[in-house]
Design a protein around this motif. Structure first.
Motif, PDB file in Angstrom:
ATOM      1  N   SER A   2       0.898  -1.060  -0.068  1.00 38.82           N
ATOM      2  CA  SER A   2      -0.088   0.196   0.101  1.00 38.82           C
ATOM      3  C   SER A   2       0.720   1.262   0.052  1.00 38.82           C
ATOM      4  N   ARG A   3       2.106   1.276   0.622  1.00 38.29           N
ATOM      5  CA  ARG A   3       2.907   2.579   0.636  1.00 38.29           C
ATOM      6  C   ARG A   3       3.636   2.581  -0.727  1.00 38.29           C
ATOM      7  N   VAL A   4       3.831   1.560  -1.498  1.00 40.38           N
ATOM      8  CA  VAL A   4       4.659   1.505  -2.767  1.00 40.38           C
ATOM      9  C   VAL A   4       3.639   2.215  -3.628  1.00 40.38           C
ATOM     10  N   LEU A   5       2.187   1.227  -3.438  1.00 40.78           N
ATOM     11  CA  LEU A   5       1.191   1.805  -4.330  1.00 40.78           C
ATOM     12  C   LEU A   5       0.659   3.217  -4.376  1.00 40.78           C
ATOM     13  N   ALA A   6       0.935   3.791  -3.052  1.00 45.27           N
ATOM     14  CA  ALA A   6       0.235   5.036  -2.843  1.00 45.27           C
ATOM     15  C   ALA A   6       1.366   6.133  -3.390  1.00 45.27           C
ATOM     16  N   ALA A   7       2.506   5.737  -3.247  1.00 44.63           N
ATOM     17  CA  ALA A   7       3.709   6.707  -3.779  1.00 44.63           C
ATOM     18  C   ALA A   7       3.508   6.807  -5.529  1.00 44.63           C
ATOM     19  N   LYS A   8       3.608   5.642  -5.997  1.00 44.05           N
ATOM     20  CA  LYS A   8       3.359   5.729  -7.256  1.00 44.05           C
ATOM     21  C   LYS A   8       1.936   6.214  -8.030  1.00 44.05           C
ATOM     22  N   ALA A   9       0.821   5.948  -7.073  1.00 43.86           N
ATOM     23  CA  ALA A   9      -0.548   6.644  -7.325  1.00 43.86           C
ATOM     24  C   ALA A   9      -0.533   8.110  -7.331  1.00 43.86           C
ATOM     25  N   ALA A  10       0.474   8.739  -6.322  1.00 43.98           N
ATOM     26  CA  ALA A  10       0.612   9.992  -6.256  1.00 43.98           C
ATOM     27  C   ALA A  10       1.189  10.701  -7.511  1.00 43.98           C
ATOM     28  N   LEU A  11       2.138  10.096  -8.161  1.00 46.64           N
ATOM     29  CA  LEU A  11       2.759  10.604  -9.333  1.00 46.64           C
ATOM     30  C   LEU A  11       1.870  10.468 -10.492  1.00 46.64           C
ATOM     31  N   SER A  12       1.123   9.402 -10.528  1.00 43.35           N
ATOM     32  CA  SER A  12       0.016   9.245 -11.768  1.00 43.35           C
ATOM     33  C   SER A  12      -1.046  10.263 -11.394  1.00 43.35           C
ATOM     34  N   ILE A  13      -1.233  10.600 -10.417  1.00 43.76           N
ATOM     35  CA  ILE A  13      -2.673  11.720 -10.031  1.00 43.76           C
ATOM     36  C   ILE A  13      -2.269  13.035 -10.530  1.00 43.76           C
ATOM     37  N   ARG A  14      -0.747  13.379 -10.020  1.00 40.98           N
ATOM     38  CA  ARG A  14      -0.397  14.588 -10.483  1.00 40.98           C
ATOM     39  C   ARG A  14      -0.089  14.872 -12.146  1.00 40.98           C
ATOM     40  N   VAL A  15       0.398  13.576 -12.538  1.00 41.67           N
ATOM     41  CA  VAL A  15       0.377  13.547 -14.297  1.00 41.67           C
ATOM     42  C   VAL A  15      -1.019  13.774 -14.856  1.00 41.67           C
ATOM     43  N   ASP A  16      -1.974  13.084 -14.172  1.00 37.65           N
ATOM     44  CA  ASP A  16      -3.487  13.310 -14.641  1.00 37.65           C
ATOM     45  C   ASP A  16      -4.110  14.809 -14.622  1.00 37.65           C
ATOM     46  N   ALA A  17      -3.653  15.358 -13.392  1.00 41.43           N
ATOM     47  CA  ALA A  17      -4.234  16.743 -13.061  1.00 41.43           C
ATOM     48  C   ALA A  17      -3.246  17.819 -13.690  1.00 41.43           C
ATOM     49  N   LEU A  18      -2.085  17.725 -13.947  1.00 47.70           N
ATOM     50  CA  LEU A  18      -1.105  18.820 -14.290  1.00 47.70           C
ATOM     51  C   LEU A  18      -0.538  18.695 -15.769  1.00 47.70           C
ATOM     52  N   GLY A  19      -0.623  16.995 -16.120  1.00 45.91           N
ATOM     53  CA  GLY A  19       0.306  16.896 -17.466  1.00 45.91           C
ATOM     54  C   GLY A  19      -0.655  17.255 -18.502  1.00 45.91           C
ATOM     55  N   GLU A  20      -0.063  17.440 -19.730  1.00 52.04           N
ATOM     56  CA  GLU A  20      -0.536  17.737 -21.067  1.00 52.04           C
ATOM     57  C   GLU A  20      -0.802  16.640 -21.713  1.00 52.04           C
ATOM     58  N   LYS A  21      -0.266  15.627 -21.732  1.00 49.86           N
ATOM     59  CA  LYS A  21      -0.573  14.236 -22.188  1.00 49.86           C
ATOM     60  C   LYS A  21      -1.864  13.594 -21.689  1.00 49.86           C
ATOM     61  N   ASP A  22      -2.725  12.963 -22.285  1.00 47.68           N
ATOM     62  CA  ASP A  22      -3.801  12.131 -21.867  1.00 47.68           C
ATOM     63  C   ASP A  22      -3.774  10.655 -21.931  1.00 47.68           C
ATOM     64  N   ASP A  23      -2.456  10.419 -22.419  1.00 44.77           N
ATOM     65  CA  ASP A  23      -2.369   8.655 -22.255  1.00 44.77           C
ATOM     66  C   ASP A  23      -2.074   8.277 -21.060  1.00 44.77           C
ATOM     67  N   ASN A  24      -2.024   6.824 -20.776  1.00 43.93           N
ATOM     68  CA  ASN A  24      -2.069   6.306 -19.650  1.00 43.93           C
ATOM     69  C   ASN A  24      -0.573   5.426 -19.527  1.00 43.93           C
ATOM     70  N   SER A  25       0.683   6.136 -20.129  1.00 46.25           N
ATOM     71  CA  SER A  25       1.803   5.165 -20.265  1.00 46.25           C
ATOM     72  C   SER A  25       2.460   5.422 -18.947  1.00 46.25           C
ATOM     73  N   VAL A  26       2.254   6.492 -18.153  1.00 47.07           N
ATOM     74  CA  VAL A  26       2.861   6.775 -16.779  1.00 47.07           C
ATOM     75  C   VAL A  26       2.176   5.479 -15.769  1.00 47.07           C
ATOM     76  N   GLY A  27       0.989   5.451 -15.912  1.00 51.90           N
ATOM     77  CA  GLY A  27       0.542   4.587 -15.084  1.00 51.90           C
ATOM     78  C   GLY A  27       0.619   3.166 -15.216  1.00 51.90           C
ATOM     79  N   PHE A  28       0.826   2.737 -16.451  1.00 53.23           N
ATOM     80  CA  PHE A  28       1.274   1.335 -16.756  1.00 53.23           C
ATOM     81  C   PHE A  28       2.775   1.108 -16.253  1.00 53.23           C
ATOM     82  N   ALA A  29       3.542   2.142 -16.462  1.00 48.28           N
ATOM     83  CA  ALA A  29       4.858   2.217 -16.012  1.00 48.28           C
ATOM     84  C   ALA A  29       5.133   1.834 -14.701  1.00 48.28           C
ATOM     85  N   ASN A  30       4.323   2.597 -14.186  1.00 52.82           N
ATOM     86  CA  ASN A  30       4.282   2.772 -12.358  1.00 52.82           C
ATOM     87  C   ASN A  30       3.605   1.205 -11.934  1.00 52.82           C
TER      88      ASN A  30
END
Length: 245
Positions: A116-144
């Motif tokens: 849960s700690r590892v997942l929360a760390a990677k999920a926080a990065l994914s959330i910031r990409v979704d909220a502030l990133g310019e791309k709409d793909d899910n490549s960051v989520g799959f990599a994490n």
């Protein structure tokens, strides 16, 4: 006893309600999946549509959720247990809404806190990409997600098995040991023999130094002699004055 027609009508009406509720649930799930894939595709890959929607709803908006650190995302939804533990000075909770994610459910009970700690760390990065990133793909989520699955396999001592599109994104790098640090080889040094001219050059300054040292000694001696003579003269003058008196 025989079932009356009124009871049959009520049973049929209840069955129709169950079927309609099931259809409505499927319709809501499709709507939620489409909306989450459009709004937060990377978060959806990490924790799923339902858990991701609960996290966004609990935080208020996707931007507010992006402002939270990973430690807050981990225990989001368990605030009462957290404050109760802080008040009683006991162990704080290890997970909140993120407990219902599929990756946490796959892990063993003793590893749920770490995952849960590892997942929360990677999920926080994914959330910031979704909220502030310019791309709409899910490549960051799959990599994490690949990294979290690798960590899960490492904890449980199982071979790494990747799911879905993670297989195509995972690139296992072959370990190559680094070469040892280069050391200086003294055996490869080459020495040059000294010629007669080099020896003469070294001897010349030595002779000059010796001459200077002798001259310095003589000058020191002469100074001492002058001082002793002056003292003697002073002593003779004092004796003569006394004799006159």
């Amino acid at each position: 006893s025989d079932i009356s027609e009124q009871d049959i009508e009520n049973i049929c009406y209840l069955c129709e309600q169950v079927v309609s509720i099931g259809e409505y649930r499927a319709q809501l799930y499709d709507y939620l999946r489409n909306r989450m894939n459009a709004i937060a595709p990377n978060l959806t890959v990490m924790v799923g549509e339902l858990v991701g929607a609960r996290l966004i709803s609990h935080a208020g908006s996707l931007l507010n959720l992006a402002k939270h650190p990973a430690s807050t995302v981990q225990i989001l939804g368990a605030e009462k247990a957290l404050f109760r533990a802080l008040k009683a000075k006991s162990d704080t909770p290890k997970y909140g809404l993120i407990y219902h994610a599929s990756l946490v459910g796959q892990s063993a009970p003793k590893h749920k806190g770490k995952i849960s700690r590892v997942l929360a760390a990677k999920a926080a990065l994914s959330i910031r990409v979704d909220a502030l990133g310019e791309k709409d793909d899910n490549s960051v989520g799959f990599a994490n997600r690949v990294k979290v699955e690798q960590r899960l396999a490492q904890l449980e001592g199982k071979p790494i098995k990747l799911s879905g599109q993670s297989k195509s994104l995972a690139k296992a790098e072959k370990y190559e040991p680094k070469p040892a640090a280069a050391t200086y080889n003294t055996a490869s040094d080459s020495t040059l023999k000294r010629t007669a001219s080099d020896k003469d050059e070294d001897e010349v300054p030595k002779s000059k130094k010796s001459k200077k040292s002798k001259e310095d000694k003589k000058s020191k001696k002469s100074k001492k002699e002058v001082k002793t003579e002056i003292k003697k003269e002073d002593g003779d003058a004092k004796k003569s004055k006394k004799s006159k008196k």
